[in-house]
Design an enzyme around this catalytic site. Structure first.
Site, short mmCIF file in Angstrom:
data_model
loop_
_atom_site.label_atom_id
_atom_site.label_comp_id
_atom_site.label_asym_id
_atom_site.label_seq_id
_atom_site.Cartn_x
_atom_site.Cartn_y
_atom_site.Cartn_z
N SER A 11 0.85 -1.19 0.00
CA SER A 11 0.00 0.00 0.00
C SER A 11 0.88 1.24 0.00
O SER A 11 0.42 2.34 0.24
CB SER A 11 -0.93 -0.01 1.21
OG SER A 11 -0.17 -0.07 2.39
N SER A 249 6.29 2.54 10.69
CA SER A 249 5.13 2.48 9.81
C SER A 249 5.50 3.18 8.52
O SER A 249 6.55 3.80 8.41
CB SER A 249 3.93 3.14 10.45
OG SER A 249 4.04 4.54 10.30
N LYS A 250 4.57 3.07 7.58
CA LYS A 250 4.84 3.70 6.28
C LYS A 250 4.95 5.21 6.41
O LYS A 250 5.45 5.88 5.54
CB LYS A 250 3.76 3.31 5.28
CG LYS A 250 3.85 1.82 5.00
CD LYS A 250 3.05 1.38 3.82
CE LYS A 250 3.32 -0.08 3.54
NZ LYS A 250 2.23 -0.97 3.76
N ARG A 251 4.47 5.73 7.54
CA ARG A 251 4.57 7.18 7.75
C ARG A 251 6.00 7.61 8.05
O ARG A 251 6.35 8.77 7.91
CB ARG A 251 3.63 7.62 8.88
CG ARG A 251 2.19 7.69 8.44
CD ARG A 251 1.32 8.27 9.54
NE ARG A 251 1.38 7.46 10.75
CZ ARG A 251 0.63 6.40 10.96
NH1 ARG A 251 -0.23 6.01 10.06
NH2 ARG A 251 0.73 5.71 12.09
#
Ligand code: GLU
Length: 312
Positions: A11, A249-251
């Site tokens: 994602s 996280s992807k953040r």
């Protein structure tokens, strides 16, 4: 032959946590002379557009961790994109339904969270069985309001297994998990069913993944048995945490492959990760292939790993 797998849900761009999982899955399979299959877990096709899957393959190749089979290259057990496998999941879902194990559930997420039911270790509610005993009339009436999700009825049984890395683990399905969703209200199939069917049909013998999925394993083992499929061995990895102890996280943009590629060579990334995972004494640059011979699960920490400040 050992068949490992990567089962990412792309994602976004890969981050260090995903990468660590891929490195260990690859090393674990290769150290046994095995191969690795790439399956793209894009059940949620809106969140996982194809371009992220393609980028992920390019990133794996850059790191020297390309899969041997699957992904865009295909192979004998394809398709390797979950978004293209609905018919296959439908077949196994049908088997569960024929066994009388599936029932419609009309509970909304907020109703479930408001219920005073116990929570699982992963924060989900243990399903209290609200819709387990609905009459056909009640089902017909509720169906007029909204389409149901579909749950499997789990037995009051304790499932035990020995994780290849973390050791013995047990969970009582009824008490600790509850009936779980195998088909969503929008008609899509749920992760728990898809992952079992895919790993079995793709001949996977060893699943290496994050410890956040340890508590999904008893459910999955029960599905393997119920569907007459052969279960793989599981090795769960400690989670990789940011230097301040938060979950990556992807953040965390600076831990993404995009950033890492701009700053480091593949060998520098692999060398630093190998060091963090206990596979090298120093963070010196190393090719993934150099780590195969010395690979051993005993060297990998069992507790969550905090990235040292300034390492990446
Ligand atoms: N697709 C899942 C994820 O990226 C992993 C599923 C699994 O390894 O079983 O979190």
């Amino acid at each position: 032959m050992t068949v490992g797998r990567y089962a990412p849900s792309p994602s976004g761009r890969m981050h260090l946590g995903n990468l660590c999982c891929c490195l260990l899955a690859w090393l674990s399979a290769k150290s046994k002379g095995g191969k690795v299959v790439l399956r793209i877990e894009d059940l949620d096709a809106m969140r996982c557009p194809r371009r992220f899957a393609d980028l992920l393959e390019a990133d794996l190749a850059w790191l020297g961790l390309a899969a041997d089979e699957g992904g865009s290259a295909g192979g004998p057990d394809g398709p390797y994109y979950q978004s293209e496998r609905a018919d296959i999941y439908g077949y196994y879902y049908g088997k569960l339904a024929e066994m009388g194990l599936v029932y419609p559930c009309f509970c909304t997420r907020s109703q479930l969270h408001a219920a005073s039911a116990p929570h699982r270790s992963d924060g989900q509610v243990v399903y209290p069985g609200t819709c387990r005993g609905l009459t056909p009339e009640q089902v017909a009436e509720k169906s007029r309001v909204r389409p149901p999700a579909w749950r499997v009825r789990v037995p009051d049984e304790t499932i035990r297994f020995v994780d290849g890395h973390l050791g013995p683990y047990a969970e009582n399905l009824a008490r600790d998990c509850g009936d779980f969703v195998v088909r969503r209200a929008d008609g899509g199939f749920a992760y728990q069913l898809a992952v079992v069917v895919d790993d079995a049909l793709m001949g996977v013998t060893q699943v290496v993944r994050g410890a956040d999925l340890l508590s999904s394993t008893p459910r999955q083992l029960w599905l393997y048995r119920t569907l007459g499929l052969k279960a793989p061995e599981f090795c769960h990895l400690p989670l990789l945490l940011a230097p301040d102890g938060r979950r990556l996280s992807k953040r965390d943009g600076d831990q993404s492959l995009e950033h890492l590629q701009a700053k480091y060579t593949p060998e520098q990334v692999i060398g630093r990760l190998a060091y963090v995972c206990g596979l090298a004494d120093t963070p010196a640059p190393r090719a993934a292939a150099e780590l195969v011979d010395g690979f051993c699960w005993d060297k990998v920490p069992k507790q969550d790993i905090c990235l040292p400040e300034g390492l990446f």
